[in-house]
Design a protein around this motif. Structure first.
Motif, short mmCIF file in Angstrom:
data_model
loop_
_atom_site.label_atom_id
_atom_site.label_comp_id
_atom_site.label_asym_id
_atom_site.label_seq_id
_atom_site.Cartn_x
_atom_site.Cartn_y
_atom_site.Cartn_z
N LYS A 115 -4.89 3.70 2.11
CA LYS A 115 -6.07 2.86 1.88
C LYS A 115 -6.01 2.11 0.55
O LYS A 115 -6.85 1.26 0.29
CB LYS A 115 -7.34 3.71 1.94
N LEU A 116 -5.05 2.44 -0.30
CA LEU A 116 -4.94 1.77 -1.59
C LEU A 116 -4.43 0.34 -1.40
O LEU A 116 -3.64 0.06 -0.49
CB LEU A 116 -3.98 2.53 -2.51
N LEU A 117 -4.85 -0.53 -2.28
CA LEU A 117 -4.36 -1.90 -2.23
C LEU A 117 -2.84 -1.91 -2.43
O LEU A 117 -2.32 -1.19 -3.29
CB LEU A 117 -5.01 -2.74 -3.33
N PRO A 118 -2.11 -2.72 -1.64
CA PRO A 118 -0.65 -2.81 -1.84
C PRO A 118 -0.27 -3.18 -3.27
O PRO A 118 0.74 -2.73 -3.79
CB PRO A 118 -0.24 -3.91 -0.85
N THR A 119 -1.10 -4.00 -3.91
CA THR A 119 -0.81 -4.40 -5.29
C THR A 119 -0.91 -3.23 -6.26
O THR A 119 -0.24 -3.21 -7.30
CB THR A 119 -1.77 -5.51 -5.73
N ILE A 120 -1.76 -2.25 -5.95
CA ILE A 120 -1.85 -1.04 -6.77
C ILE A 120 -0.64 -0.16 -6.52
O ILE A 120 0.02 0.33 -7.44
CB ILE A 120 -3.15 -0.28 -6.50
N LYS A 121 -0.31 0.04 -5.23
CA LYS A 121 0.82 0.92 -4.89
C LYS A 121 2.14 0.41 -5.44
O LYS A 121 3.04 1.19 -5.74
CB LYS A 121 0.89 1.10 -3.37
#
Length: 340
Positions: free
Chosen positions: A165-171
């Motif tokens: 559920k985390l934003l791809p930009t965060i991951k």
């Protein structure tokens, strides 16, 4: 180390299945190669938080060994008392041993985090964000700015039970901590070392999808001891050997609605397995024998799962538990007019 410190996750022994990950991390710290943005992700019950709190203590400790924080220095004592100035936990309810209800992380929290990261300190500073998948969109976007250029002496550690559920930009800006998968035999050995027999360890691991700590706690769950009674009730209602009203009154006095929904979901999933020709996960119950005597169809089970979804969504919204129980028990009997 005092008795209070012995109960805190900062200073507990490493969980067996995390030993290799811990040694990798210790090596990165020694070589100053540890990323300043880390993610402990994976299903609940694999020991993510235990690992993170141990890492927090290790990073802050003044006299750490290759294995763990010392538990004796000033920094370790500040951690034990919950007053370390170089540790920020969001939400505050995620602090170890906190009894407060979990809260979401909002954009104001991230703004405070950004101010905290710019504050000077003689030590490293650590920010732990628990439940990172629940960041609001605004908070997640604000966090990206700090993740892109974290100060050299600040470590950001995200914890997530559902990293998808985390934003791809965060991951893309964090280093994943290698905490899963967990070897089945190692998990079995751990549970058996905690007093489980082989059959109980195998069954609880399967029921918890391999999450070892969840499996360890499963027999302590309020609903777990009532599985046999649930099965008897289910069969009796299906055969109309017991009224929905009587069953509802009984269960209202045994489990709250949330606990009963957990129990029902676990048992219905097992019934589904049996109908598919798979073995029951509840080796201590005669699920297959009981269920195979019933002409249950998959559509009927799907309706029950849908009803459980509806009721679980209503938990905590001032729903009358009596009405929800009545509705469930009526639905358990396919020959009874459903209550709406």
């Amino acid at each position: 180390m005092d008795n209070h410190a012995n109960t805190l996750p900062y200073f507990l022994p490493i969980l067996p299945w995390q030993a290799m990950a811990w040694q990798q991390l210790v090596g990165q710290i020694a070589n100053r190669r540890l990323s300043h943005a880390l993610l402990a992700g994976g299903m609940a019950g694999i020991g993510k938080r235990a690992f993170v709190w141990r890492l927090v203590a290790y990073l802050l400790c003044q006299n750490r060994t290759p294995d763990a924080a010392c538990g004796q220095c000033d920094n370790c004592h500040w951690l034990s008392s919950g007053t370390h100035p170089d540790l920020l936990v969001l939400p505050a309810s995620a602090m170890p041993n906190s009894e407060d209800e979990p809260q979401s992380i909002k954009i104001d929290d991230i703004r405070n985090l950004q101010v905290y990261c710019q504050t000077k300190s003689a030590n490293v500073r650590i920010v732990v964000l628990d439940g990172a998948e629940n960041l609001t969109v605004a908070a997640a976007n604000a966090l990206l700015k700090t993740l892109e250029e974290p100060p050299d002496d600040v470590f950001l550690i995200l914890i997530s039970d559902n990293p998808a559920k985390l934003l791809p930009t965060i991951k893309s800006r964090v280093q994943y901590l290698p905490l899963s998968p967990i070897d089945r035999q190692e998990a079995m050995a751990y549970l058996m070392g905690q007093g489980f027999d082989a059959a109980q360890a195998d069954g609880c691991l399967t029921l918890s999808d391999g999450a070892v700590l969840k499996a360890l706690d499963l027999p302590n769950q309020a609903w777990f001891a009532h599985r046999k009674t649930w099965l008897i009730t289910f069969v009796a209602l299906y055969h109309q050997q017991r009224t929905a009203t009587a069953a509802s009154e009984y269960w209202q006095g045994v489990l709250n609605l949330s606990q009963f929904c957990q129990l029902s979901r676990a048992m219905l999933m097992d019934i589904w397995r049996v109908l598919l020709g798979l073995p029951s996960l509840h080796a201590d119950l005669s699920v297959s024998e009981q269920v195979m005597s019933l002409p249950i169809g998959f559509d009927y089970l799907q309706d029950l799962f849908t009803l459980l979804d509806d009721i679980e969504l209503s938990v905590g919204q001032n729903v009358q538990e009596r009405f929800a129980y009545d509705r469930l028990m009526a639905q358990f009997s396919p020959f009874t007019q459903p209550i709406f």
